[in-house]
Write an enzyme that holds these catalytic residues in place. Structure first.
Site, PDB file in Angstrom:
ATOM      1  N   GLY A   1       0.870  -1.180   0.000  1.00 40.27           N
ATOM      2  CA  GLY A   1       0.000   0.000   0.000  1.00 40.27           C
ATOM      3  C   GLY A   1       0.905   1.228   0.000  1.00 40.27           C
ATOM      4  O   GLY A   1       2.064   1.155  -0.424  1.00 40.27           O
TER       5      GLY A   1
ATOM      6  N   LYS B   1      -0.063   7.751  19.032  1.00 40.78           N
ATOM      7  CA  LYS B   1      -0.592   7.582  17.657  1.00 40.78           C
ATOM      8  C   LYS B   1      -1.971   6.934  17.716  1.00 40.78           C
ATOM      9  O   LYS B   1      -2.862   7.281  16.942  1.00 40.78           O
ATOM     10  CB  LYS B   1       0.381   6.745  16.824  1.00 40.78           C
ATOM     11  CG  LYS B   1      -0.025   6.566  15.360  1.00 40.78           C
ATOM     12  CD  LYS B   1       0.184   7.835  14.547  1.00 40.78           C
ATOM     13  CE  LYS B   1      -0.480   7.892  13.181  1.00 40.78           C
ATOM     14  NZ  LYS B   1      -0.244   6.865  12.229  1.00 40.78           N
TER      15      LYS B   1
ATOM     16  N   GLU C   1      -9.710  -0.254   9.762  1.00 36.82           N
ATOM     17  CA  GLU C   1      -8.840  -0.691  10.866  1.00 36.82           C
ATOM     18  C   GLU C   1      -9.480  -0.402  12.232  1.00 36.82           C
ATOM     19  O   GLU C   1      -8.791  -0.370  13.238  1.00 36.82           O
ATOM     20  CB  GLU C   1      -7.490   0.032  10.763  1.00 36.82           C
ATOM     21  CG  GLU C   1      -6.740  -0.328   9.491  1.00 36.82           C
ATOM     22  CD  GLU C   1      -5.411   0.404   9.368  1.00 36.82           C
ATOM     23  OE1 GLU C   1      -4.372  -0.260   9.335  1.00 36.82           O
ATOM     24  OE2 GLU C   1      -5.420   1.642   9.305  1.00 36.82           O
TER      25      GLU C   1
END
Ligand code: KPL
Length: 321
Positions: A20, A200, A283
């Site tokens: 990706g 994150k 995700e």
């Protein structure tokens, strides 16, 4: 102890699983730097399409780089995989790894560079002799079409050994970071990668699903009063989980940090928004789902995150039909 070196050499190439945006970014710049890199694509048909296209086309402000990085599919891999950079989306990781399992060397080193948390533990369970390192990047790259990617903005990449990995050899990590710093990419080691990954996670929980729900770019969240209030509540809930986990030192200025990422990536369409629009799996389980699971284990209420988890799953089902 980190014994192996995730360093591309002619004896042990650097394999990249997941071509990706991020995998292709490292593949293209690594190829240009003369490193021995091999992409692992899904199947023979994908490899044929890729070869017909002439390799990865990487568009940046100054140029378009064409990099015919050698590519394999699981059945065509001919050398044991010693060094593996994993850049698949979280939900595809275990299936992608199981397709190449027969080729993975006993003492292989994996570097996981993806959004979300929880996958590293699954990998360690499935591949107990492998060293699993983790990283986080803010390089801005997106797929324009097929094998064409745009390197939209430079960011920072940190790698390190998480608390769970038991690794203490920071010299080897330093070498690894240097060997993956293919210009203009810059990889640094972090002595506290768990904190980097947690921050994150907070960014991804607070930005990605909200861009789907409000159907907007990252920066627009800051200008919609409802979205901004939700962002703040999501971060408040993460702060509550962090306190229960004794991770308070990871959280300095978390609100400002998250809002600043929304500002600096204002024109981005988040990866989750892109996934939903393309009808791909998101995700969400490795992002908000992971947070909700931790919260449940520690009896912490995270009502907005739970609501958002359910809503994204619903929208994702709808988008696939
Ligand atoms: O990581 C991202 C993503 O889209 O997955 C952010 C930082 C939110 C940038 O878009």
């Amino acid at each position: 102890m980190l014994t192996a070196n995730l360093k591309p050499t002619s004896q042990s190439p650097l394999y990249i699983l997941g071509a990706g945006a991020i995998g292709s970014l490292w593949g293209a710049y690594g190829y240009q730097a003369g490193a021995d890199i091999r992409l692992i694509l899904r199947n023979q048909q994908t490899v044929n399409d890729y070869q017909q296209h002439g390799g990865i086309h990487l568009i940046s402000a100054h140029q378009t780089l064409v990099s015919p990085v050698p590519a394999d599919y699981p059945q065509s891999i001919s050398t044991p995989i010693q060094n593996l950079l994993i850049t698949t989306k979280a939900p595809q990781t275990m299936d992608a790894l199981s397709a190449i399992k027969p080729h993975i060397a006993e003492q292989a080193v994996f570097l996981l560079l993806q959004n979300g948390l929880g996958i590293a533990d699954q990998i360690r369970q499935e591949f107990p002799s492998v060293t699993v390192l983790q990283g986080s990047t803010t390089e801005g790259c997106y797929r324009q079409s097929g094998f064409e990617f745009v390197h939209a903005g430079h960011g920072h990449t940190f790698i390190g050994a998480t608390g769970g990995s038991g690794i203490r050899d920071f010299n080897a990590l330093d070498q690894l970071a240097a060997s993956l710093s293919f210009p203009p990419l810059n990889v640094n080691i972090s002595n506290d990668i768990d904190a980097v990954l947690w921050r994150k996670l907070a960014v991804n929980c607070a930005i990605n699903p909200l861009t789907v729900i409000h159907h907007c770019r990252n920066g627009e969240l800051l200008h919609k009063p409802k979205a901004l209030a939700q962002m703040r509540q999501i971060v408040d809930e993460i702060l509550a989980v962090s306190v229960a986990l004794n991770r308070t030192h990871w959280l300095t200025n978390l609100h400002e940090y998250v809002e600043n990422v929304a500002k600096t990536t204002a024109d981005n369409r988040s990866s989750m928004l892109q996934d939903i629009e393309a009808g791909r799996e998101t995700e969400i389980d490795a992002i908000t789902g992971y947070l909700c699971q931790l919260a449940e284990q520690h009896n912490i209420n995270v009502p907005l995150n739970q609501e958002i988890l359910a809503e994204i799953k619903r929208l994702s089902r709808e988008a696939k039909h």
